[in-house]
Scaffold this motif. Sequence first.
Motif, mmCIF file in Angstrom:
data_model
loop_
_atom_site.group_PDB
_atom_site.id
_atom_site.type_symbol
_atom_site.label_atom_id
_atom_site.label_comp_id
_atom_site.label_asym_id
_atom_site.label_seq_id
_atom_site.Cartn_x
_atom_site.Cartn_y
_atom_site.Cartn_z
ATOM 1 N N GLY A 135 -12.125 22.133 36.300
ATOM 2 C CA GLY A 135 -12.822 21.019 35.678
ATOM 3 C C GLY A 135 -13.877 21.486 34.688
ATOM 4 O O GLY A 135 -14.685 22.353 34.992
ATOM 5 N N GLY A 136 -13.840 20.928 33.500
ATOM 6 C CA GLY A 136 -14.800 21.318 32.461
ATOM 7 C C GLY A 136 -14.357 22.500 31.633
ATOM 8 O O GLY A 136 -15.029 22.870 30.671
ATOM 9 N N LEU A 137 -13.210 23.089 31.956
ATOM 10 C CA LEU A 137 -12.716 24.249 31.217
ATOM 11 C C LEU A 137 -11.401 23.915 30.535
ATOM 12 O O LEU A 137 -10.638 23.066 31.000
ATOM 13 C CB LEU A 137 -12.517 25.444 32.156
ATOM 14 N N VAL A 138 -11.117 24.599 29.436
ATOM 15 C CA VAL A 138 -9.838 24.443 28.746
ATOM 16 C C VAL A 138 -9.255 25.825 28.474
ATOM 17 O O VAL A 138 -9.991 26.804 28.318
ATOM 18 C CB VAL A 138 -9.987 23.672 27.418
ATOM 19 N N ALA A 139 -7.933 25.881 28.422
ATOM 20 C CA ALA A 139 -7.227 27.117 28.111
ATOM 21 C C ALA A 139 -6.595 26.973 26.736
ATOM 22 O O ALA A 139 -5.847 26.020 26.485
ATOM 23 C CB ALA A 139 -6.164 27.401 29.154
ATOM 24 N N ASP B 285 -17.600 21.993 26.168
ATOM 25 C CA ASP B 285 -18.703 21.727 25.249
ATOM 26 C C ASP B 285 -18.977 22.873 24.287
ATOM 27 O O ASP B 285 -19.922 22.799 23.486
ATOM 28 C CB ASP B 285 -19.984 21.437 26.055
ATOM 29 N N MET B 286 -18.167 23.929 24.321
ATOM 30 C CA MET B 286 -18.381 25.069 23.427
ATOM 31 C C MET B 286 -17.584 24.873 22.140
ATOM 32 O O MET B 286 -16.581 24.130 22.120
ATOM 33 C CB MET B 286 -18.010 26.364 24.138
ATOM 34 N N PRO B 287 -17.993 25.496 21.032
ATOM 35 C CA PRO B 287 -17.418 25.215 19.712
ATOM 36 C C PRO B 287 -15.903 25.391 19.589
ATOM 37 O O PRO B 287 -15.253 24.628 18.870
ATOM 38 C CB PRO B 287 -18.159 26.211 18.809
ATOM 39 N N LEU B 288 -15.319 26.373 20.273
ATOM 40 C CA LEU B 288 -13.890 26.637 20.094
ATOM 41 C C LEU B 288 -12.995 25.775 20.975
ATOM 42 O O LEU B 288 -11.774 25.849 20.893
ATOM 43 C CB LEU B 288 -13.591 28.113 20.384
ATOM 44 N N ALA B 289 -13.590 24.928 21.793
ATOM 45 C CA ALA B 289 -12.830 24.201 22.809
ATOM 46 C C ALA B 289 -11.804 23.241 22.223
ATOM 47 O O ALA B 289 -10.809 22.912 22.889
ATOM 48 C CB ALA B 289 -13.781 23.445 23.725
#
Length: 303
Positions: free
Chosen positions: A253-257, A174-178
């Motif tokens: 879960g909920g995170l991206v790399a 949900d953060m802008p750079l995701a």
Amino acid sequence: MRADFLGLQAFISIADRGSFRAAASHLNLSQTALSHRIRKLEESLGTPLFLRTTRQVSLTAAGTTLLPRARRVFEDLGQALDEVRADLCDADEQVSVGCLPTVAVHCMPAVIAAFAKRHPGIGVRVHDNSASEIADKVQLGEAEFGVTIVAANRWDLELKPVVKEPFVLVSHRDMPLAQAASLTWAQLQGEPLVRVSAETGNRILIDDALGPRREALIWRYEVQRVVTAVSLVRSQIGYAIVPQLALDVVDAGGLVAIPLRSPSITRTLGIVSRKSVPLRPAARDLLSLLSDQLKHSVANPGR
């Protein structure tokens, strides 16, 4: 003066049996050989240990003083030998390995499962420590080998590179750079970043690669461990730059790399072991499994 263990052994045997003949029989020696050992011991001490008559052998005052101490020497020696045997037995039943925490969490479960099928009677002890602690464990023989960051090495250790692992930006969905497919370091300016302590090899690699450009970034938070950095990202406090495998340290879960470029920064992971000390067959097998899994995990992130 060097300890005369053969003389002490003969002395204790005679004192216990009260007879040179019985002691010689017990030690499977001739009486002449036994007498020679006692004479040599008495000469080194400068005093007789036995009073000999035609009917009996008794201890002198010096012999009476020496006897309990000689027994203690042999008891301590026997205990030490038993402990060495026990350590060797334990070593045969267990392989100890040092491993970076991120690698341990990502790779070791599959590696240990495969190892257990091949060696069902051998356990595995994992020292999931920092790079410097892993080197200490290997150097002291507490771990047969370690998986660590390839950097400056100690003279008595051998370090072999295995794979290069990229650093990535971890973001909450949900953060802008995701949504970015990749990011340059310049695009991170103005964003709140979480950095790991300077005591870790990861921080050193990033600082060296960025040079003065690191000062243009907002390192708002600092933690001691990668797992803590990822946890802060989960709370949407900021972004973190971590090794690719770190996302398996916690539930991803909920995170991206997101891949980073300009520059792309990697850390080289390798195997550290003691020079001129060959690994036991079980340890070699564990090393082979771990190296293969490490290469697979870096090539196939998230699987």
